[in-house]
Motif scaffolding. Structure first.
Motif, PDB file in Angstrom:
ATOM      1  N   VAL A 242       9.176  -7.937  -4.030  1.00  0.00           N
ATOM      2  CA  VAL A 242       8.975  -8.725  -2.807  1.00  0.00           C
ATOM      3  C   VAL A 242       9.102  -7.842  -1.573  1.00  0.00           C
ATOM      4  O   VAL A 242       8.299  -7.925  -0.624  1.00  0.00           O
ATOM      5  CB  VAL A 242       9.978  -9.896  -2.745  1.00  0.00           C
ATOM      6  CG1 VAL A 242       9.896 -10.601  -1.388  1.00  0.00           C
ATOM      7  CG2 VAL A 242       9.716 -10.881  -3.871  1.00  0.00           C
ATOM      8  N   TYR A 243      10.116  -6.980  -1.580  1.00  0.00           N
ATOM      9  CA  TYR A 243      10.381  -6.091  -0.440  1.00  0.00           C
ATOM     10  C   TYR A 243       9.218  -5.122  -0.210  1.00  0.00           C
ATOM     11  O   TYR A 243       8.725  -4.955   0.917  1.00  0.00           O
ATOM     12  CB  TYR A 243      11.668  -5.320  -0.718  1.00  0.00           C
ATOM     13  CG  TYR A 243      12.116  -4.385   0.389  1.00  0.00           C
ATOM     14  CD1 TYR A 243      12.145  -4.788   1.712  1.00  0.00           C
ATOM     15  CD2 TYR A 243      12.546  -3.093   0.080  1.00  0.00           C
ATOM     16  CE1 TYR A 243      12.582  -3.933   2.718  1.00  0.00           C
ATOM     17  CE2 TYR A 243      12.995  -2.229   1.068  1.00  0.00           C
ATOM     18  CZ  TYR A 243      13.004  -2.660   2.387  1.00  0.00           C
ATOM     19  OH  TYR A 243      13.431  -1.799   3.379  1.00  0.00           O
ATOM     20  N   PHE A 244       8.760  -4.500  -1.277  1.00  0.00           N
ATOM     21  CA  PHE A 244       7.657  -3.545  -1.163  1.00  0.00           C
ATOM     22  C   PHE A 244       6.368  -4.230  -0.708  1.00  0.00           C
ATOM     23  O   PHE A 244       5.620  -3.693   0.125  1.00  0.00           O
ATOM     24  CB  PHE A 244       7.431  -2.827  -2.486  1.00  0.00           C
ATOM     25  CG  PHE A 244       8.423  -1.731  -2.776  1.00  0.00           C
ATOM     26  CD1 PHE A 244       9.606  -1.630  -2.042  1.00  0.00           C
ATOM     27  CD2 PHE A 244       8.176  -0.793  -3.770  1.00  0.00           C
ATOM     28  CE1 PHE A 244      10.519  -0.618  -2.303  1.00  0.00           C
ATOM     29  CE2 PHE A 244       9.078   0.229  -4.036  1.00  0.00           C
ATOM     30  CZ  PHE A 244      10.260   0.315  -3.297  1.00  0.00           C
ATOM     31  N   LEU A 245       6.090  -5.411  -1.258  1.00  0.00           N
ATOM     32  CA  LEU A 245       4.892  -6.142  -0.852  1.00  0.00           C
ATOM     33  C   LEU A 245       4.961  -6.535   0.623  1.00  0.00           C
ATOM     34  O   LEU A 245       3.957  -6.453   1.353  1.00  0.00           O
ATOM     35  CB  LEU A 245       4.709  -7.390  -1.718  1.00  0.00           C
ATOM     36  CG  LEU A 245       4.252  -7.157  -3.166  1.00  0.00           C
ATOM     37  CD1 LEU A 245       4.236  -8.472  -3.932  1.00  0.00           C
ATOM     38  CD2 LEU A 245       2.879  -6.492  -3.201  1.00  0.00           C
ATOM     39  N   VAL A 250       2.731  -7.144   5.065  1.00  0.00           N
ATOM     40  CA  VAL A 250       3.121  -7.872   6.283  1.00  0.00           C
ATOM     41  C   VAL A 250       3.394  -6.923   7.443  1.00  0.00           C
ATOM     42  O   VAL A 250       2.893  -7.118   8.555  1.00  0.00           O
ATOM     43  CB  VAL A 250       4.353  -8.775   6.018  1.00  0.00           C
ATOM     44  CG1 VAL A 250       4.764  -9.516   7.301  1.00  0.00           C
ATOM     45  CG2 VAL A 250       4.057  -9.766   4.899  1.00  0.00           C
ATOM     46  N   PHE A 251       4.198  -5.886   7.180  1.00  0.00           N
ATOM     47  CA  PHE A 251       4.615  -4.994   8.254  1.00  0.00           C
ATOM     48  C   PHE A 251       3.808  -3.694   8.320  1.00  0.00           C
ATOM     49  O   PHE A 251       3.980  -2.916   9.255  1.00  0.00           O
ATOM     50  CB  PHE A 251       6.104  -4.660   8.105  1.00  0.00           C
ATOM     51  CG  PHE A 251       6.992  -5.873   8.162  1.00  0.00           C
ATOM     52  CD1 PHE A 251       7.288  -6.483   9.367  1.00  0.00           C
ATOM     53  CD2 PHE A 251       7.514  -6.406   6.990  1.00  0.00           C
ATOM     54  CE1 PHE A 251       8.105  -7.601   9.414  1.00  0.00           C
ATOM     55  CE2 PHE A 251       8.336  -7.527   7.028  1.00  0.00           C
ATOM     56  CZ  PHE A 251       8.626  -8.134   8.241  1.00  0.00           C
ATOM     57  N   ASP A 252       2.941  -3.475   7.318  1.00  0.00           N
ATOM     58  CA  ASP A 252       2.108  -2.272   7.265  1.00  0.00           C
ATOM     59  C   ASP A 252       2.949  -1.002   7.408  1.00  0.00           C
ATOM     60  O   ASP A 252       2.628  -0.096   8.178  1.00  0.00           O
ATOM     61  CB  ASP A 252       1.038  -2.313   8.360  1.00  0.00           C
ATOM     62  CG  ASP A 252      -0.043  -1.254   8.141  1.00  0.00           C
ATOM     63  OD1 ASP A 252      -0.223  -0.837   6.981  1.00  0.00           O
ATOM     64  OD2 ASP A 252      -0.677  -0.824   9.132  1.00  0.00           O
ATOM     65  N   ARG A 253       4.023  -0.944   6.626  1.00  0.00           N
ATOM     66  CA  ARG A 253       4.922   0.204   6.653  1.00  0.00           C
ATOM     67  C   ARG A 253       4.995   0.814   5.257  1.00  0.00           C
ATOM     68  O   ARG A 253       4.791   0.125   4.246  1.00  0.00           O
ATOM     69  CB  ARG A 253       6.328  -0.211   7.110  1.00  0.00           C
ATOM     70  CG  ARG A 253       6.414  -0.617   8.573  1.00  0.00           C
ATOM     71  CD  ARG A 253       7.773  -1.209   8.907  1.00  0.00           C
ATOM     72  NE  ARG A 253       8.856  -0.316   8.500  1.00  0.00           N
ATOM     73  CZ  ARG A 253      10.153  -0.677   8.522  1.00  0.00           C
ATOM     74  NH1 ARG A 253      10.496  -1.887   8.901  1.00  0.00           N
ATOM     75  NH2 ARG A 253      11.069   0.185   8.153  1.00  0.00           N
ATOM     76  N   PRO A 254       5.305   2.097   5.157  1.00  0.00           N
ATOM     77  CA  PRO A 254       5.428   2.726   3.831  1.00  0.00           C
ATOM     78  C   PRO A 254       6.657   2.215   3.082  1.00  0.00           C
ATOM     79  O   PRO A 254       7.674   1.862   3.699  1.00  0.00           O
ATOM     80  CB  PRO A 254       5.561   4.217   4.163  1.00  0.00           C
ATOM     81  CG  PRO A 254       6.128   4.246   5.547  1.00  0.00           C
ATOM     82  CD  PRO A 254       5.532   3.066   6.258  1.00  0.00           C
ATOM     83  N   VAL A 255       6.567   2.186   1.774  1.00  0.00           N
ATOM     84  CA  VAL A 255       7.714   1.742   0.969  1.00  0.00           C
ATOM     85  C   VAL A 255       8.699   2.903   0.837  1.00  0.00           C
ATOM     86  O   VAL A 255       8.307   4.075   0.841  1.00  0.00           O
ATOM     87  CB  VAL A 255       7.267   1.267  -0.423  1.00  0.00           C
ATOM     88  CG1 VAL A 255       6.344   0.063  -0.305  1.00  0.00           C
ATOM     89  CG2 VAL A 255       6.584   2.387  -1.186  1.00  0.00           C
ATOM     90  N   PRO A 256       9.991   2.605   0.727  1.00  0.00           N
ATOM     91  CA  PRO A 256      10.989   3.674   0.617  1.00  0.00           C
ATOM     92  C   PRO A 256      10.934   4.377  -0.734  1.00  0.00           C
ATOM     93  O   PRO A 256      10.553   3.777  -1.745  1.00  0.00           O
ATOM     94  CB  PRO A 256      12.315   2.937   0.793  1.00  0.00           C
ATOM     95  CG  PRO A 256      12.034   1.538   0.360  1.00  0.00           C
ATOM     96  CD  PRO A 256      10.615   1.270   0.764  1.00  0.00           C
TER      97      PRO A 256
END
Length: 345
Positions: A242-245, A250-256
């Motif tokens: 959920v966090y990565f999606l 939604v935020f168009d940010r890279p995943v950690p």
């Protein structure tokens, strides 16, 4: 030569040391410099909770109860909040705050929900009162002795440093790592909020074990550690997806990154220590009861506090004195709460 009750107390002692030490690697220099995401750090803890749980099958038959998923649902979000709190307000204050809340909630579950007997109700209420006083003192000890730094000429001429002048402490040392870019005031609010959530939500971690016992879902309470480990991984994986999606869509940010090279050692130490504390804590609950074992297990707040003060220098000067006095007050509340309950002999 020792009856069952003493074994229960030895298990609780081991849980105190393990629970009081699992947070130490969270503030290690490598982890802070790598800006490890709290959910990523929690993932290592969840992994080891599952891996270490299979050891129980070396001396117990295989058994699984779905109640472990509920336990994971309580633990994983609370674990993430604990990591955030430690980063934002320090190990000594964060664990002291969430531990006291955990104690009160565990006592409530033991006495009110599971009807564990109470010797003297006024002692129970007095214990809760002492805990509240102690934890408030521990939480406020940094703020009370926080001093404003006198502005120098160079700082005065730079308006961008205005917030730093107003709230820069000289008696509290917190190294926030991933949250370093946050304004100090907001960082503290986040840290205290995370600690409160950790104690409130995490106070129900052992409830599924008691439900499984009462419903006959487990042949031996200690078998629950495997069910809990499976539940923790299920919840953790779900939260990561959920966090990565959300980050990407939604935020168009890279995943950690999972940062295996950085996290292999500190993540393993935290996960193994917490799992050991959980294993021993469950034995304590099974022998002594929820209302006794859970409060005593949270004496870990003293262990974590000493780690924070001595290893990381989180508190300085008078703040240490107030923290110790408040911690002793909280300990008095723990003892009083324990006395208010019956022990099977």
């Amino acid at each position: 030569w020792m009856n069952e009750v003493w074994w229960g107390y030895l298990a609780v002692l081991g849980a105190i040391i393990a629970f009081g030490s699992f947070g130490v690697p969270i503030k290690s220099k490598k982890v802070r410099e790598a800006n490890v995401d709290p959910l990523i750090y929690q993932s290592y803890k969840s992994f080891w909770a599952l891996v270490t749980s299979v050891i129980v099958f070396t001396y117990r038959p295989f058994y699984y109860t779905p109640w472990g998923i509920l336990g994971g649902l309580f633990w994983v979000p609370a674990g993430i909040s604990a990591i955030i709190a430690i980063n934002c307000i320090g190990l000594s204050v964060a664990q002291g705050l969430w531990s006291a809340i955990l104690i009160i909630i565990s006592f409530f579950y033991g006495v009110v929900v599971f009807q564990e007997p109470v010797k003297v109700l006024p002692f129970g209420l007095s214990g809760v009162s002492l805990l509240v006083i102690g934890v408030v003192g521990m939480a406020l000890s940094p703020a009370i002795f926080e001093k404003k730094s006198p502005p120098s000429k160079s700082i005065q001429s730079d308006p961008s440093n205005e917030e730093q002048i107003l709230i820069e402490p000289t008696e509290i040392v917190v190294q926030p790592g991933i949250f370093a870019s946050m304004p100090p005031t907001k960082r503290k609010i986040l840290g205290y909020s995370a600690a409160v959530f950790c104690g409130t939500w995490g106070g129900s971690i052992m409830v599924p074990l008691k439900i499984a016992e009462k419903s006959g879902s487990t042949t031996s309470g200690i078998n629950y550690v495997f069910s809990f480990g499976v539940g923790a991984m299920i919840v953790n994986v779900f939260m990561i997806v959920v966090y990565f999606l959300a980050l990407r869509l939604v935020f168009d940010r890279p995943v950690p990154s999972f940062q295996l090279r950085v996290m292999a050692v500190p993540g393993s130490i935290s996960g193994i220590l917490w799992s050991l504390g959980n294993y021993l804590g469950i034995y304590g609950v099974l022998i002594l009861g929820q209302s006794i074992a859970s409060p005593y297990t949270q004496v870990a707040l003293f262990v974590s506090g000493l780690w924070g003060i001595l290893l990381y220098g989180e508190l300085k000067g008078k703040a240490i004195v107030m923290w110790i006095a408040s911690a002793l007050t909280a300990f008095g509340g723990i003892v009083t709460l324990s006395y208010a309950t019956n022990i099977k002999s």
